[in-house]
Design an enzyme around this catalytic site. Sequence first.
Site, PDB file in Angstrom:
ATOM      1  N   CYS A   1      -6.310   2.010   5.685  1.00  0.00           N
ATOM      2  CA  CYS A   1      -7.132   0.829   5.935  1.00  0.00           C
ATOM      3  C   CYS A   1      -6.972   0.359   7.383  1.00  0.00           C
ATOM      4  O   CYS A   1      -5.922   0.518   8.005  1.00  0.00           O
ATOM      5  CB  CYS A   1      -6.778  -0.291   4.965  1.00  0.00           C
ATOM      6  SG  CYS A   1      -5.090  -0.930   5.130  1.00  0.00           S
TER       7      CYS A   1
ATOM      8  N   THR B   1     -16.140  -2.460 -35.371  1.00  0.00           N
ATOM      9  CA  THR B   1     -14.753  -1.998 -35.327  1.00  0.00           C
ATOM     10  C   THR B   1     -13.797  -3.174 -35.330  1.00  0.00           C
ATOM     11  O   THR B   1     -12.776  -3.172 -36.023  1.00  0.00           O
ATOM     12  CB  THR B   1     -14.523  -1.133 -34.075  1.00  0.00           C
ATOM     13  OG1 THR B   1     -15.334   0.043 -34.165  1.00  0.00           O
ATOM     14  CG2 THR B   1     -13.067  -0.731 -33.942  1.00  0.00           C
TER      15      THR B   1
ATOM     16  N   GLU C   1       0.878   3.889   1.952  1.00  0.00           N
ATOM     17  CA  GLU C   1       1.399   4.290   3.260  1.00  0.00           C
ATOM     18  C   GLU C   1       2.588   3.434   3.673  1.00  0.00           C
ATOM     19  O   GLU C   1       3.567   3.944   4.225  1.00  0.00           O
ATOM     20  CB  GLU C   1       0.293   4.177   4.331  1.00  0.00           C
ATOM     21  CG  GLU C   1      -0.911   5.067   4.085  1.00  0.00           C
ATOM     22  CD  GLU C   1      -2.044   4.345   3.367  1.00  0.00           C
ATOM     23  OE1 GLU C   1      -3.200   4.537   3.761  1.00  0.00           O
ATOM     24  OE2 GLU C   1      -1.758   3.566   2.419  1.00  0.00           O
TER      25      GLU C   1
ATOM     26  N   SER D   1     -11.217   6.766 -41.660  1.00  0.00           N
ATOM     27  CA  SER D   1     -11.186   7.527 -40.413  1.00  0.00           C
ATOM     28  C   SER D   1      -9.775   7.861 -39.937  1.00  0.00           C
ATOM     29  O   SER D   1      -9.617   8.477 -38.886  1.00  0.00           O
ATOM     30  CB  SER D   1     -11.910   6.749 -39.306  1.00  0.00           C
ATOM     31  OG  SER D   1     -11.271   5.507 -39.067  1.00  0.00           O
TER      32      SER D   1
ATOM     33  N   ALA E   1     -16.025   9.281 -39.302  1.00  0.00           N
ATOM     34  CA  ALA E   1     -15.471   8.712 -40.533  1.00  0.00           C
ATOM     35  C   ALA E   1     -16.199   9.285 -41.736  1.00  0.00           C
ATOM     36  O   ALA E   1     -17.317   9.817 -41.618  1.00  0.00           O
ATOM     37  CB  ALA E   1     -15.599   7.186 -40.528  1.00  0.00           C
TER      38      ALA E   1
ATOM     39  N   ASP F   1     -11.374  -3.406 -38.552  1.00  0.00           N
ATOM     40  CA  ASP F   1     -10.018  -2.911 -38.316  1.00  0.00           C
ATOM     41  C   ASP F   1      -9.082  -3.920 -37.669  1.00  0.00           C
ATOM     42  O   ASP F   1      -7.858  -3.739 -37.734  1.00  0.00           O
ATOM     43  CB  ASP F   1     -10.064  -1.657 -37.430  1.00  0.00           C
ATOM     44  CG  ASP F   1     -10.855  -0.524 -38.055  1.00  0.00           C
ATOM     45  OD1 ASP F   1     -10.957  -0.514 -39.299  1.00  0.00           O
ATOM     46  OD2 ASP F   1     -11.363   0.327 -37.309  1.00  0.00           O
TER      47      ASP F   1
ATOM     48  N   LEU G   1      -5.156  -2.249 -30.178  1.00  0.00           N
ATOM     49  CA  LEU G   1      -5.522  -1.612 -28.910  1.00  0.00           C
ATOM     50  C   LEU G   1      -4.397  -1.637 -27.879  1.00  0.00           C
ATOM     51  O   LEU G   1      -4.648  -1.644 -26.672  1.00  0.00           O
ATOM     52  CB  LEU G   1      -6.787  -2.253 -28.316  1.00  0.00           C
ATOM     53  CG  LEU G   1      -8.027  -2.234 -29.210  1.00  0.00           C
ATOM     54  CD1 LEU G   1      -9.204  -2.863 -28.491  1.00  0.00           C
ATOM     55  CD2 LEU G   1      -8.372  -0.830 -29.655  1.00  0.00           C
TER      56      LEU G   1
ATOM     57  N   TRP H   1      -6.475   9.961 -40.441  1.00  0.00           N
ATOM     58  CA  TRP H   1      -6.772  10.207 -39.031  1.00  0.00           C
ATOM     59  C   TRP H   1      -7.629  11.456 -38.918  1.00  0.00           C
ATOM     60  O   TRP H   1      -7.368  12.444 -39.617  1.00  0.00           O
ATOM     61  CB  TRP H   1      -5.494  10.408 -38.213  1.00  0.00           C
ATOM     62  CG  TRP H   1      -4.641   9.188 -38.186  1.00  0.00           C
ATOM     63  CD1 TRP H   1      -3.504   8.964 -38.901  1.00  0.00           C
ATOM     64  CD2 TRP H   1      -4.843   8.029 -37.382  1.00  0.00           C
ATOM     65  NE1 TRP H   1      -2.971   7.737 -38.594  1.00  0.00           N
ATOM     66  CE2 TRP H   1      -3.779   7.141 -37.655  1.00  0.00           C
ATOM     67  CE3 TRP H   1      -5.812   7.641 -36.458  1.00  0.00           C
ATOM     68  CZ2 TRP H   1      -3.661   5.897 -37.037  1.00  0.00           C
ATOM     69  CZ3 TRP H   1      -5.690   6.414 -35.847  1.00  0.00           C
ATOM     70  CH2 TRP H   1      -4.629   5.560 -36.138  1.00  0.00           C
TER      71      TRP H   1
ATOM     72  N   HIS I   1       0.828  -1.182   0.000  1.00  0.00           N
ATOM     73  CA  HIS I   1       0.000   0.000   0.000  1.00  0.00           C
ATOM     74  C   HIS I   1       0.875   1.250   0.000  1.00  0.00           C
ATOM     75  O   HIS I   1       2.057   1.209   0.363  1.00  0.00           O
ATOM     76  CB  HIS I   1      -0.911   0.016   1.232  1.00  0.00           C
ATOM     77  CG  HIS I   1      -2.054  -0.946   1.133  1.00  0.00           C
ATOM     78  ND1 HIS I   1      -3.028  -1.038   2.097  1.00  0.00           N
ATOM     79  CD2 HIS I   1      -2.394  -1.855   0.182  1.00  0.00           C
ATOM     80  CE1 HIS I   1      -3.918  -1.957   1.766  1.00  0.00           C
ATOM     81  NE2 HIS I   1      -3.552  -2.465   0.593  1.00  0.00           N
TER      82      HIS I   1
END
Length: 325
Positions: free
Chosen positions: A78, A200, A55, A172, A166, A204, A208, A174, A53
């Site tokens: 916590c 999509t 802390e 599309s 598009a 395409d 990603l 760019w 964590h």
Amino acid sequence: MSAAADERWMASAIALSERGRGRTAPNPNVGCVVVRDDIVVGRGWTQPGGRPHAEAMALAQAGAAADGATVYVTLEPCAHESARGPACADLLRAARPARVVAGLTDPDPRTAGRGFARLRAAGIAVTEGVGAEAARRAMAGFLTRQALGRPHVTLKLATSLDGRIALPSGESKWITGAEARAHGHLERARADLIVVGRGTFEADRPSLDVRLPGLEDRSPQRFVLRRMRMPISEGWGVLSRPEDVALPSGDLVLVEGGAGVASSFLAADMVDRLLLYRAPILIGEGKAGIADIGLARLADAHGRWSLVDAHRLGQDRLEIYERRR
């Protein structure tokens, strides 16, 4: 410390919390700064996977200097037991700072005020609510999961001035410029999972991934929204409806591709944040950014969204909206 100093140091803790965004679920991405005599002696942020964590990391760095210092932390420490490590409230009691300044109370019922109470019982002064709005935005994934039982969903739209994504032919690339596209990759790096629509995906076959130097390993899990839950490709998951985003692990979802998937999430009222990248071009006839979202009356469209930020990215403009709930 003055109120202005508290705000300044809390802003530093919030900035640190952003380093863990999209990597700490199911734990919150907390940031922490330990300050003594106006000098930072320790800093930390929740590490990938949720431990250590913030802390624990900051106190380990501060060591004995934490005694009598002020600790700034974006979320209440916590107070519940865990096999993965001691409660942060107990670590702070042992470190003996003079004061703890926190952005938000932890909504997790296992802590929910108990952390603050434990600190006060140990004679540590506690100040709550400093930088609360910025802390809430930084930890939106965790807080949405606690409040609504699902991840926080951001919808990204990159459009022309007249709302097109598009040309009629489908071209599309760019619409927006390099700066806006780089910002979009940064948003990918801060998400746990990313969703596109079937159209999509089929048109395409998008990768990603995150294509920013040094952040290539931050690419999120990939999902496609389609009605039939069936395997489609290695490395991809399938969601049959927007509500299914609650099933995979992860608290931050980025919806990124296609008018259909955008409309589906909006119609289901599953969008919490909207990123609108607008290029200074007019397309005219072309593909709209979103389709029907089920509004019966124009009056129903008003009062839903608040503009929280806007700035230029090269020649493009980014506007960020939050859903009013």
